[in-house]
Design an enzyme around this catalytic site. Structure first.
Site: not given
Length: 356
Positions: A27, A31, A40, A77, A154
């Site tokens: 990652r 963020r 973003r 992703d 998921y």
């Protein structure tokens, strides 16, 4: 491939000599970086950012411009495959990923198409090609996918889950349905990763984020068996180089020997395993990647440096270690602390690779 200026990451994965331990962060494009948040915001939302090859390339390169990292990882992703199967991926603020449809019956599984990577996931392949061009040989590019079991959780749950109740209920009441789903996913992940390799990914990682939620026997049957199928089906040589494969099961420390037997080149370790003991267990069969606790990045830089020194010492002399966090970097980490971590690896690891 002679145009790669820094190949120590690929060399370490193959347990070949390196001048220092290579380092990257799961990652790393994310963020915690103000420049990522700005891109973003420009894109509008996460899905638009991920589906724009140019912007995905921009955020992939941002951490490399800031830190002396030894690899880039494709910005994407793990849920691109279920989305391409028609489940309707979307992101709720504060809720994480959700799907418009779930998969809970044999009819649901039968209705799922196996995506054609260049057609149904072309934006990912375009991103890989764009990133490779812009990297221009600075460092290798890592491609990735979720493991079949992780993707299945998921798809069955309809999003994130703490206890995987729906997925585990399917496993114990209709195992044949779950196996049918996992079989389709293994096929899809194999073709997806091979397409990434042909588009320019120089190593690939399989993220088995939720394998650690399974019992000992269920892990072998419902997670590892399908990762084995993928490893067996991957392109392992491209552009005159070996394409290393990394398996990462979060919470999977008890299965390292079984994972090493798949034929993968390297295993990712989370922070709950001791790196030195893991090295003793797998011997020279695979390289190891990891495994600092991401929360250590909230410590003062001097403490971060101490922990890097401890982990390097735990692994010991010689190649076969890629330094990483034991999971993705937290969005609240100060970028300067991430910098202190990476600098410590760069400065301290050379001593472990001196000629004996």
């Amino acid at each position: 491939m002679s145009d790669l200026k820094n190949d120590r990451f690929l060399r370490a994965l193959l347990r070949q000599p390196v001048d220092r331990t290579p380092v990257w962060m799961m990652r790393q494009a994310g963020r915690y970086l103000p420049e990522y948040r700005a891109t973003r915001a420009q894109a509008g939302d996460f899905m638009k950012l991920m589906m724009s090859p140019q912007l995905a390339c921009e955020v992939t390169l941002q951490p490399l411009d800031r830190y002396p990292l030894d690899a880039a990882i494709l910005f994407s992703d793990i849920l691109t495959i279920p989305d391409a199967m028609g489940l309707g991926l979307y992101f709720e603020t504060g809720e994480g990923p959700r799907f418009a449809k779930t998969v809970r019956s044999q009819a649901d599984v039968d209705a799922l198409p196996i995506p054609e990577p260049e057609k149904d996931l072309g934006y990912v392949m375009d991103a890989v090609r764009t990133i490779r061009r812009e990297l221009n040989g600075r460092v290798p590019l890592i491609g990735f996918a979720g493991s079949p079991w992780t993707l299945a959780t998921y798809m069955v749950e309809g999003g994130s889950s703490k206890d995987f109740r729906a997925a585990k209920t399917l496993m114990v009441t209709q195992p044949a349905v779950l196996h049918a789903l996992l079989g389709k996913l293994a096929q899809s992940v194999t073709s997806y990763l091979n397409a990434q390799i042909l588009a320019g990914a120089q190593a690939v990682q399989i993220f088995d984020s939720w394998g650690g939620a399974l019992s000992h026997s269920a892990y072998q049957e419902f997670s590892l068996a399908y990762m084995q199928q993928i490893v067996n089906g991957l392109i392992r040589e491209h552009d005159g180089r070996r394409v290393p494969v990394i398996l990462f099961t979060k919470g999977g420390g008890q299965w390292l020997e079984a994972m090493a037997n798949t034929g993968a080149d390297a295993l990712g370790l989370d922070w709950t395993s001791d790196l030195g003991l893991a090295r003793q267990r797998v011997g020279s069969k695979v390289a190891l990647q990891g495994n600092m606790d991401p929360s250590m990045l909230f410590a003062p830089p001097a403490r971060i440096r101490e922990e890097v020194a401890r982990i390097l010492s735990s692994y010991g002399q010689g190649s076969g270690h890629v330094f990483n966090l034991g999971h993705g970097i937290d969005q609240h980490v100060d970028p300067a602390h991430a910098g202190a971590f990476i600098e410590a690896v760069v400065e301290l690891s050379g001593a472990y690779h001196a000629a004996l």
